[in-house]
Design an enzyme around this catalytic site. Structure first.
Site, PDB file in Angstrom:
ATOM      1  N   GLU A 127       0.752  -1.184   0.156  1.00 10.10           N
ATOM      2  CA  GLU A 127       0.132  -0.005  -0.021  1.00 10.10           C
ATOM      3  C   GLU A 127       1.000   1.194   0.151  1.00 10.10           C
ATOM      4  O   GLU A 127       2.059   1.110   0.046  1.00 10.10           O
ATOM      5  CB  GLU A 127      -0.932   0.019   1.111  1.00 10.10           C
ATOM      6  CG  GLU A 127      -2.028  -1.014   1.317  1.00 10.10           C
ATOM      7  CD  GLU A 127      -2.959  -1.127   2.174  1.00 10.10           C
ATOM      8  OE1 GLU A 127      -3.534   0.017   2.844  1.00 10.10           O
ATOM      9  OE2 GLU A 127      -3.289  -2.054   2.844  1.00 10.10           O
ATOM     10  N   HIS A 250      -8.657   9.575   2.564  1.00  9.54           N
ATOM     11  CA  HIS A 250      -8.126   8.165   1.931  1.00  9.54           C
ATOM     12  C   HIS A 250      -8.466   8.788   0.352  1.00  9.54           C
ATOM     13  O   HIS A 250      -9.610   9.362  -0.040  1.00  9.54           O
ATOM     14  CB  HIS A 250      -9.156   7.079   2.103  1.00  9.54           C
ATOM     15  CG  HIS A 250      -8.563   5.916   1.415  1.00  9.54           C
ATOM     16  ND1 HIS A 250      -8.306   5.755   0.047  1.00  9.54           N
ATOM     17  CD2 HIS A 250      -8.071   5.065   1.885  1.00  9.54           C
ATOM     18  CE1 HIS A 250      -7.799   4.501  -0.042  1.00  9.54           C
ATOM     19  NE2 HIS A 250      -7.527   3.963   1.022  1.00  9.54           N
ATOM     20  N   ARG A 296      -0.699   9.040   1.657  1.00 11.64           N
ATOM     21  CA  ARG A 296      -1.732   9.331   1.313  1.00 11.64           C
ATOM     22  C   ARG A 296      -2.076  10.929   1.358  1.00 11.64           C
ATOM     23  O   ARG A 296      -2.750  11.309   0.433  1.00 11.64           O
ATOM     24  CB  ARG A 296      -2.521   8.978   2.330  1.00 11.64           C
ATOM     25  CG  ARG A 296      -3.240   7.573   2.183  1.00 11.64           C
ATOM     26  CD  ARG A 296      -4.003   6.918   3.037  1.00 11.64           C
ATOM     27  NE  ARG A 296      -4.244   5.421   2.711  1.00 11.64           N
ATOM     28  CZ  ARG A 296      -4.705   4.801   3.690  1.00 11.64           C
ATOM     29  NH1 ARG A 296      -5.352   5.008   4.773  1.00 11.64           N
ATOM     30  NH2 ARG A 296      -4.673   3.372   3.349  1.00 11.64           N
ATOM     31  N   HIS A 357     -11.137   9.871   6.208  1.00  4.25           N
ATOM     32  CA  HIS A 357     -10.977   8.233   6.514  1.00  4.25           C
ATOM     33  C   HIS A 357     -10.640   7.870   8.037  1.00  4.25           C
ATOM     34  O   HIS A 357     -10.889   7.058   8.547  1.00  4.25           O
ATOM     35  CB  HIS A 357      -9.874   7.946   5.644  1.00  4.25           C
ATOM     36  CG  HIS A 357      -9.680   6.297   5.490  1.00  4.25           C
ATOM     37  ND1 HIS A 357     -10.516   5.494   5.130  1.00  4.25           N
ATOM     38  CD2 HIS A 357      -8.631   5.814   5.638  1.00  4.25           C
ATOM     39  CE1 HIS A 357      -9.929   4.370   5.260  1.00  4.25           C
ATOM     40  NE2 HIS A 357      -8.842   4.473   5.629  1.00  4.25           N
ATOM     41  N   ARG A 392      -0.951   8.965   8.964  1.00  2.12           N
ATOM     42  CA  ARG A 392      -0.840   7.518   9.435  1.00  2.12           C
ATOM     43  C   ARG A 392      -0.214   6.559   7.875  1.00  2.12           C
ATOM     44  O   ARG A 392      -0.602   6.803   6.859  1.00  2.12           O
ATOM     45  CB  ARG A 392      -2.152   7.056   9.589  1.00  2.12           C
ATOM     46  CG  ARG A 392      -2.067   5.367   9.878  1.00  2.12           C
ATOM     47  CD  ARG A 392      -3.353   5.069  10.262  1.00  2.12           C
ATOM     48  NE  ARG A 392      -4.381   5.217   9.195  1.00  2.12           N
ATOM     49  CZ  ARG A 392      -4.923   4.193   8.614  1.00  2.12           C
ATOM     50  NH1 ARG A 392      -4.763   2.996   8.644  1.00  2.12           N
ATOM     51  NH2 ARG A 392      -5.864   4.706   7.438  1.00  2.12           N
TER      52      ARG A 392
HETATM   53  P1  FAD Z   1     -13.948   1.001  15.406  1.00  2.00           P
HETATM   54  O1  FAD Z   1     -13.649  -0.457  14.862  1.00  2.00           O
HETATM   55  O2  FAD Z   1     -14.352   1.950  14.896  1.00  2.00           O
HETATM   56  O3  FAD Z   1     -14.869   0.480  16.598  1.00  2.00           O
HETATM   57  C1  FAD Z   1     -15.441   1.408  17.497  1.00  2.00           C
HETATM   58  C2  FAD Z   1     -16.763   0.938  18.373  1.00  2.00           C
HETATM   59  O4  FAD Z   1     -16.979   1.824  19.157  1.00  2.00           O
HETATM   60  C3  FAD Z   1     -17.839   0.323  17.411  1.00  2.00           C
HETATM   61  O5  FAD Z   1     -18.500  -0.675  17.938  1.00  2.00           O
HETATM   62  C4  FAD Z   1     -18.820   1.591  17.693  1.00  2.00           C
HETATM   63  O6  FAD Z   1     -20.282   1.183  17.694  1.00  2.00           O
HETATM   64  C5  FAD Z   1     -18.404   1.975  19.248  1.00  2.00           C
HETATM   65  N1  FAD Z   1     -18.909   3.152  19.568  1.00  2.00           N
HETATM   66  C6  FAD Z   1     -18.586   4.334  19.307  1.00  2.00           C
HETATM   67  N2  FAD Z   1     -19.085   5.336  19.866  1.00  2.00           N
HETATM   68  C7  FAD Z   1     -19.717   4.647  20.906  1.00  2.00           C
HETATM   69  C8  FAD Z   1     -20.541   5.007  22.044  1.00  2.00           C
HETATM   70  N3  FAD Z   1     -20.854   6.295  22.384  1.00  2.00           N
HETATM   71  N4  FAD Z   1     -20.973   4.176  23.020  1.00  2.00           N
HETATM   72  C9  FAD Z   1     -20.856   3.086  22.604  1.00  2.00           C
HETATM   73  N5  FAD Z   1     -20.138   2.473  21.627  1.00  2.00           N
HETATM   74  C10 FAD Z   1     -19.643   3.512  20.955  1.00  2.00           C
HETATM   75  N6  FAD Z   1      -6.907   0.284   8.894  1.00  2.00           N
HETATM   76  C11 FAD Z   1      -6.001  -0.581   8.730  1.00  2.00           C
HETATM   77  O7  FAD Z   1      -5.141  -0.615   9.370  1.00  2.00           O
HETATM   78  N7  FAD Z   1      -6.044  -1.365   7.489  1.00  2.00           N
HETATM   79  C12 FAD Z   1      -7.057  -1.323   6.585  1.00  2.00           C
HETATM   80  O8  FAD Z   1      -6.996  -1.986   5.863  1.00  2.00           O
HETATM   81  C13 FAD Z   1      -7.979  -0.265   7.006  1.00  2.00           C
HETATM   82  N8  FAD Z   1      -8.919  -0.226   6.055  1.00  2.00           N
HETATM   83  C14 FAD Z   1     -10.020   0.642   6.403  1.00  2.00           C
HETATM   84  C15 FAD Z   1     -10.871   0.780   5.535  1.00  2.00           C
HETATM   85  C16 FAD Z   1     -12.225   1.626   5.894  1.00  2.00           C
HETATM   86  C17 FAD Z   1     -13.386   1.706   4.827  1.00  2.00           C
HETATM   87  C18 FAD Z   1     -12.139   2.346   7.001  1.00  2.00           C
HETATM   88  C19 FAD Z   1     -13.309   3.238   7.299  1.00  2.00           C
HETATM   89  C20 FAD Z   1     -11.220   2.071   7.982  1.00  2.00           C
HETATM   90  C21 FAD Z   1     -10.053   1.428   7.649  1.00  2.00           C
HETATM   91  N9  FAD Z   1      -8.877   1.707   8.219  1.00  2.00           N
HETATM   92  C22 FAD Z   1      -7.953   0.383   8.115  1.00  2.00           C
HETATM   93  C23 FAD Z   1      -8.864   1.848   9.674  1.00  2.00           C
HETATM   94  C24 FAD Z   1      -9.306   1.026  10.793  1.00  2.00           C
HETATM   95  O9  FAD Z   1     -10.176   0.422  10.406  1.00  2.00           O
HETATM   96  C25 FAD Z   1      -9.636   1.651  11.955  1.00  2.00           C
HETATM   97  O10 FAD Z   1      -8.760   2.695  12.434  1.00  2.00           O
HETATM   98  C26 FAD Z   1     -10.042   0.537  13.060  1.00  2.00           C
HETATM   99  O11 FAD Z   1     -10.679  -0.513  12.827  1.00  2.00           O
HETATM  100  C27 FAD Z   1     -10.490   1.146  14.270  1.00  2.00           C
HETATM  101  O12 FAD Z   1     -10.703   0.378  15.225  1.00  2.00           O
HETATM  102  P2  FAD Z   1     -11.268   0.636  16.679  1.00  2.00           P
HETATM  103  O13 FAD Z   1     -11.392  -0.481  17.522  1.00  2.00           O
HETATM  104  O14 FAD Z   1     -10.521   1.766  17.224  1.00  2.00           O
HETATM  105  O15 FAD Z   1     -12.439   1.462  16.358  1.00  2.00           O
HETATM  106  C1  SIN Z   2      -7.208   0.723   2.412  1.00  2.00           C
HETATM  107  O1  SIN Z   2      -7.439  -0.365   2.164  1.00  2.00           O
HETATM  108  O2  SIN Z   2      -6.709   1.430   1.565  1.00  2.00           O
HETATM  109  C2  SIN Z   2      -7.290   1.330   3.661  1.00  2.00           C
HETATM  110  C3  SIN Z   2      -5.946   0.996   4.354  1.00  2.00           C
HETATM  111  C4  SIN Z   2      -6.002   1.638   5.678  1.00  2.00           C
HETATM  112  O3  SIN Z   2      -6.601   2.677   5.912  1.00  2.00           O
HETATM  113  O4  SIN Z   2      -4.935   1.619   6.445  1.00  2.00           O
END
Ligand code: FAD
Ligand code: SIN
Length: 546
Positions: A127, A250, A296, A357, A392
């Protein structure tokens, strides 16, 4: 003060986890070895940014790679603002955490080693900003596969109770209860979205794992849950934030009138996809030696400038030079989703635009996820550890969430042994609804939501100016005043709670952007178009008022 009219019992656990993405679930599974765990999540348990992650997890697993190279790529993308020790620790602890995920049942894609008689190895993707192939993935649905593996493990764990459709409103701290001594987190107020009751949850340890704030912008790759609730709750409780101006856009979100939000993974460019203008020019070649695979911030700005110059609504991402079977096998989700919108990516280029993103800043924590409030930890996208700096590196966020959640548990065990994380001796209060009315002007809430998101997109987007930021500051101040009135006079709904959080987070982004008098990484201000060495290694801290 306890509200005796409120009949809802106080629920007590050893650990409260707010959020059920990769950070919350990883932490919960480890915490369950030491006590009872409540996972509070505002929608269905799988609904999270994690669930939509496509590209994968960056980690050093191949002979051709090294920790040093991964460290360098992370620092290079981070544009001089990454914390060295944090980068080294997260990168070097990553492979062990990934092994644990595999033990839980996660299956990463593999490929046959050429001429090996069928021996397989991990199929590593590439990537933007990575100088080596190092992204472990499960085709283009890595996040869904991780979420599935973690939730499966949670389902069979008796120590863990998952409260779906429970919305965390605010943290309960000793300071708010006017208890003397160092500030401690004692629990949280939670809106049960089914019964509409506001419940009190108590625990000596609370993990904020509520993810990011993509919804603060009009166009985002993030699902609806990403409203910055964790940052807002922590800030209100007295935790500083850092680097909120560094919002990652993104470069390639699908541009189609019917697609609400759909990411076209950077991995597609890693497999040869080329960004082209509407005239068909591969415009990234002139911008950076890594062309379409540059970091990015550089790619998103180049697209923005290309669209502004040509007046076009989008640019294109072209992978048609690869074979159709390869594309369909490597990117089944992207292929079928685009097909649904009438775009055959094996035959035609994909219309794409940049979209908000990832939140690189967040709640300030150390490498163990500790905040400045005893008992309050944060991990995942909500937190700012110093790994990402000003931009990032792709696929480093899932890695960070795994490592920090693990380290937080280790630290908590030490603090417990030292007697620092005991159950509270004070009775926690119940929520008082007073004479709050049902909101009679839902249209105003919806209007304010739209206004914030559009204003942030127009004034605090990929390219900023002082004038636009100052305008944004004025608008958000007015909106916050109006929302404040709503909050105290009406019964709480998830929409109102999210709006209040979104407005606070928007103001933190604006104020942080106004503070940084330079351009660095994702923060690009035409009034200060170059990086300033005086700002290198300087975090933009926002300290809550006492
Ligand atoms: P999240 O996975 O967002 O989980 C947050 C949780 O908190 C959810 O369950 C939500 O419902 C809950 N929540 C929020 N507010 C409240 C509240 N007030 N009360 C109760 N619950 C609440 N990163 C990578 O490293 N590789 C990738 O390939 C990648 N691809 C991505 C693709 C997309 C489309 C997106 C949007 C992001 C991507 N990212 C990627 C970024 C990565 O997915 C996120 O940064 C990571 O998953 C965040 O994980 P987290 O556990 O911190 O939060
Ligand atoms: C992607 O698959 O392009 C997202 C990867 C990331 O946000 O880390």
């Amino acid at each position: 003060m306890p509200d005796m009219d409120n009949k809802t019992p106080i629920r007590s656990f050893d650990f409260i986890v707010l959020g059920s993405g990769i950070a919350g679930l990883t932490f919960a599974l480890k915490a369950a070895e030491h006590g009872s765990v409540a996972i509070i999540t505002k929608k269905h348990k799988a609904e999270s940014n994690t669930n939509y992650a496509q590209g994968g997890i960056a980690a050093v697993t191949s002979q051709e790679d090294s920790f040093e190279t991964h460290n360098n790529d992370t620092r290079e993308a981070g544009a001089g603002l990454c914390k060295d020790e944090v980068v080294r620790t997260i990168v070097s602890e990553g492979p062990d955490r990934i092994d644990e995920l595999i033990q839980l049942g996660m299956r990463f894609s593999e490929r046959e080693i050429p001429d090996s008689g069928g021996v397989k190895e991990l199929d590593l993707g590439k990537e933007g900003g990575h100088s080596k192939r190092r992204i472990l993935h499960c085709k283009d649905i890595t996040g869904r596969a991780i979420e599935h593996a973690l939730l499966n493990a949670i389902a069979s764990n008796d120590q863990i109770t998952v409260f779906e459709n429970h919305f965390a409103i605010d943290l309960i701290t000793s300071k708010k209860l006017r208890v003397s001594g160092a500030n401690r987190c004692l629990g949280a107020f939670v809106l049960n979205c089914e019964s509409h009751a506001i419940e009190t949850y108590s625990a000596p340890v609370v993990l904020l794992a509520t993810g990011g704030c993509g919804k603060v912008y009009l166009y985002t790759t993030n699902p609806d849950i990403a409203t910055g609730d964790g940052v807002a709750m922590a800030y209100r409780a007295g935790v500083p934030t850092a680097n909120m101006e560094f919002v990652q856009f993104h470069p390639t979100c699908l541009y189609h009138s019917k697609a609400k939000t759909f990411l076209i993974s950077e991995a597609l460019r890693g497999e040869g996809g080329i960004l082209k203008s509407i005239e068909g020019e591969a415009f990234m070649e002139k911008q950076h030696e890594m062309a379409s695979l540059a970091p990015r911030d550089i790619v998103a700005r180049a697209i923005d400038s290309n669209m502004k110059r040509s007046g076009a609504d989008n640019v294109f991402l072209d992978i048609t030079h690869k074979s159709a079977p390869f594309i369909m096998n490597r990117f089944p989700n992207i292929y079928s989703t685009c097909m649904k919108y009438g775009i055959d990516i094996t035959k035609e280029p994909i219309p794409v635009v940049p979209a908000a993103h990832y939140q690189c800043g967040g709640v300030v924590t150390n490498l163990n996820g500790e905040t400045n409030i005893t008992g309050l930890f944060a991990a995942g996208e909500v937190a700012c550890t110093g790994l990402h700096g000003a931009n990032r590196l792709a696929s480093n966020s899932l890695l960070e969430a795994l490592v920090i959640s693990h380290r937080a548990i280790n630290r908590i065990q030490i603090l417990k042994r030292e007697g620092k994380l005991t159950h509270s001796k004070h009775e926690l209060p119940k929520w008082k609804s007073g004479d709050a009315q049902d909101p009679d002007e839902r249209v105003v809430i919806a209007h304010n939501w739209d206004e914030i998101r559009r204003m942030m997109w127009d004034y605090v987007g990929i390219v900023r100016t002082n004038k636009r930021l100052l305008r944004a500051r004025k608008r958000i101040a007015n909106l916050r005043e109006e929302i404040h009135e709503f909050y105290w006079n009406f019964k709480l709904t998830p929409d109102l709670l999210e709006l209040r959080n979104l407005a606070l987070v928007a103001s933190l982004i604006i104020e942080s952007a106004l503070k940084r008098h330079e351009s660095r990484g994702l923060h690009y201000n035409l009034d200060y178009p170059a990086p300033d060495p005086r700002w290198q290694q300087k975090d933009t801290l926002m300290i809550p008022e006492e």
